[in-house]
Scaffold this active site. Structure first.
Site, PDB file in Angstrom:
ATOM      1  N   GLU A 119     -11.925   7.511   1.391  1.00 36.67           N
ATOM      2  CA  GLU A 119     -11.968   7.070   2.789  1.00 36.67           C
ATOM      3  C   GLU A 119     -12.646   8.007   3.545  1.00 36.67           C
ATOM      4  O   GLU A 119     -12.552   9.041   3.575  1.00 36.67           O
ATOM      5  CB  GLU A 119     -10.558   6.683   3.098  1.00 36.67           C
ATOM      6  CG  GLU A 119     -10.406   6.578   4.812  1.00 36.67           C
ATOM      7  CD  GLU A 119     -11.328   5.212   5.129  1.00 36.67           C
ATOM      8  OE1 GLU A 119     -11.926   5.324   6.209  1.00 36.67           O
ATOM      9  OE2 GLU A 119     -11.014   4.131   4.478  1.00 36.67           O
ATOM     10  N   ASP A 133     -12.121  -1.943  -1.016  1.00 38.75           N
ATOM     11  CA  ASP A 133     -11.598  -2.489   0.235  1.00 38.75           C
ATOM     12  C   ASP A 133     -12.751  -2.228   1.316  1.00 38.75           C
ATOM     13  O   ASP A 133     -12.920  -1.049   2.171  1.00 38.75           O
ATOM     14  CB  ASP A 133     -10.305  -1.913   0.598  1.00 38.75           C
ATOM     15  CG  ASP A 133      -9.874  -2.481   1.893  1.00 38.75           C
ATOM     16  OD1 ASP A 133     -10.344  -3.508   2.271  1.00 38.75           O
ATOM     17  OD2 ASP A 133      -8.720  -1.988   2.384  1.00 38.75           O
ATOM     18  N   SER A 149     -16.106  -2.777   4.146  1.00 41.09           N
ATOM     19  CA  SER A 149     -16.473  -3.720   5.208  1.00 41.09           C
ATOM     20  C   SER A 149     -17.489  -4.909   4.916  1.00 41.09           C
ATOM     21  O   SER A 149     -17.931  -4.945   3.841  1.00 41.09           O
ATOM     22  CB  SER A 149     -16.911  -2.609   6.326  1.00 41.09           C
ATOM     23  OG  SER A 149     -18.192  -2.129   5.973  1.00 41.09           O
ATOM     24  N   TYR A 175      -8.115 -13.465   9.762  1.00 40.84           N
ATOM     25  CA  TYR A 175      -9.468 -13.317   9.176  1.00 40.84           C
ATOM     26  C   TYR A 175     -10.229 -14.244   9.723  1.00 40.84           C
ATOM     27  O   TYR A 175     -10.016 -15.560   9.910  1.00 40.84           O
ATOM     28  CB  TYR A 175      -9.609 -12.880   7.765  1.00 40.84           C
ATOM     29  CG  TYR A 175      -9.152 -11.380   7.405  1.00 40.84           C
ATOM     30  CD1 TYR A 175      -8.878 -10.578   8.328  1.00 40.84           C
ATOM     31  CD2 TYR A 175      -8.877 -11.100   5.938  1.00 40.84           C
ATOM     32  CE1 TYR A 175      -8.406  -9.332   8.013  1.00 40.84           C
ATOM     33  CE2 TYR A 175      -8.782  -9.990   5.579  1.00 40.84           C
ATOM     34  CZ  TYR A 175      -8.268  -8.829   6.522  1.00 40.84           C
ATOM     35  OH  TYR A 175      -8.011  -7.854   6.261  1.00 40.84           O
TER      36      TYR A 175
END
Length: 334
Positions: free
Chosen positions: A150, A200, A202, A269
Site C-alpha cells: 500500500e 484493490d 483505484s 459505489y
C-alpha cells in the site's frame, strides 16, 4: 494475541494516485467554500461524489459528523459518520468504503479468487490499505503468507483508528505490510511466487491507467505460479463497458488460462455495483464459476466474524451477466 504485522517502507511512486480531472466534494446549504485542504464544508450537510467517470449523476450521503480530515503525501483523506451507512472513508473525494456495505466488496474480491483454487498458500494484495481484503484472506486456513503493498501509510493508520473491525486483518501474523509502490513491488517479485494476487486499485484514469494495461498484467502473470489467479476491480457495466472491453482484451492476451468477469452490488459505489476481472495463468485449469475451496466453517474468524455477503450460491451467480454485457465481452474473445 496476534503478532503485529511486519512493515517494510519504500519511497517509490504511488499506486493510488490523485485523480487530477475529478471534481468531488460536498453540497451544503450553509457553505460551499473550499477549505484549505481542498475539501468542502460538510458540517452540517451532505457529501456528494461527482466525477467525469460518471457524468450527469452524483451519490450523496448525509453527514452527521466529520471524524478526520488530513492530507497525506498522495491524497486527501477524510472519515465521517454518515446518517445511514455508518463511518465512511473518503480518498480524494471518492468513497472507498462504508461500514454498512464494505462486506460486499471485500468478501467478493477476496473469496471469488481464493475459493476457486485448492489450498492457496501465498497471497499478494496490491492496495487495500484499509485492511478489509486482509481480513478476508485470513479466513483461509491454508494461507501461510500474505503480502500487502500500500502506497499511503496514512490510509493504514486512519483505518486502524476509525475502522478497527475492517483493519483487524493487519494484526494477523501471516501479514507483511510493505509501504510503497505496488507496481514496482510486483515487478520485483520473484517469478512464480504467489498462488493469488488481489488488486484493490483505484479507477483507471490518469496515471492509474497503467494498472489496467497489458504491461501490468504481464507483471502479475509473471509473479503467479502456473494455475495461479488474479482478481482486480473492473468497474461498472452500467458506466464503463468500454473500459471493461479493453481490460478483457488485455487479459486475454496475457492470461492463457481462464478469463472471466464477475460483479456484485455495492450501494455506495457509482451505479450501485462494481465488477471484477478474474484470470488464471496457464497450468492447472481454474473454473471460477464453481468454487472448489469453500471457506472453513470451523475457522476461528467464522465464529467471531461470520461472513455477511459471500456464499457458494452468490459466488456462481456473480458470473451471470445481463445480455448487453455478455454480448460485449463475448465480442472481445477473438
Amino acid at each position: 494475541m496476534a503478532a503485529p504485522e511486519n512493515t517494510l517502507h519504500s519511497t517509490d511512486s504511488p499506486l493510488k494516485r490523485q485523480r487530477e480531472d475529478e471534481v468531488n466534494g460536498v453540497s451544503d446549504t450553509l457553505s460551499k467554500e473550499p477549505q484549505p485542504n481542498g475539501l468542502s464544508s460538510v458540517i452540517p450537510g451532505w457529501f456528494s461524489e461527482i466525477s467525469p467517470m460518471w457524468p450527469g449523476e452524483a451519490h450523496s450521503l448525509k453527514v452527521e459528523k466529520i471524524l478526520f480530515q488530513g492530507k497525506s503525501d498522495y491524497q486527501d483523506v477524510m472519515v465521517f459518520q454518515s446518517a445511514t451507512y455508518g463511518k465512511v472513508l473518503i480518498l480524494d473525494g471518492v468513497i472507498q468504503l462504508t461500514e454498512r456495505d464494505e462486506c460486499a466488496y471485500q468478501e467478493m474480491i477476496t473469496h471469488l479468487p481464493l475459493c476457486s483454487i485448492p489450498n492457496p498458500k501465498k497471497v499478494l494484495v496490491i492496495g487495500g490499505g484499509d485492511g478489509g481484503v486482509l481480513r478476508e484472506v485470513a479466513r483461509h486456513s491454508s494461507v501461510e503468507k500474505i503480502d500487502i503493498c500500500e502506497i499511503d501509510k496514512m490510509v493504514v493508520d486512519v483505518s486502524k483508528e476509525y475502522f478497527p473491525d475492517i483493519a483487524v486483518g493487519f494484526a494477523d501474523p501471516r501479514v507483511t505490510l510493505n509501504i510503497g509502490d505496488g507496481v514496482a513491488f510486483l515487478k520485483a517479485a520473484p517469478e512464480g511466487t504467489y498462488d493469488a494476487v488481489i488488486v484493490d486499485s483505484s479507477d483507471p484514469i490518469g496515471p492509474a491507467q497503467e494498472l489496467f494495461e497489458k504491461p501490468f498484467f504481464e507483471s502479475v502473470a509473471r509473479a503467479l505460479r502456473p494455475g495461479g489467479v488474479v482478481c482486480t476491480q473492473a468497474e461498472s457495466i452500467w458506466l464503463h463497458m468500454h473500459i471493461i472491453e479493453d481490460i478483457v482484451v488485455n487479459c486475454r492476451q496475457v492470461f492463457k488460462g481462464s478469463v472471466n468477469y464477475a460483479w456484485t452490488t455495492v450501494p455506495t459505489y457509482p451505479s450501485g455495483m462494481i465488477g471484477f476481472m478474474l484470470c488464471s495463468t496457464e497450468g492447472p485449469s481454474v473454473d471460477f464459476k464453481h468454487p472448489v475451496n469453500p471457506i472453513d466453517e470451523n475457522d476461528s474468524q467464522q465464529a467471531a466474524r461470520p461472513l455477511k455477503f459471500y456464499n457458494r450460491e452468490i459466488h456462481s451467480a456473480a458470473f451471470c451477466l445481463p445480455s448487453f454485457a455478455k454480448r460485449a465481452i463475448a465480442s472481445k474473445e477473438n
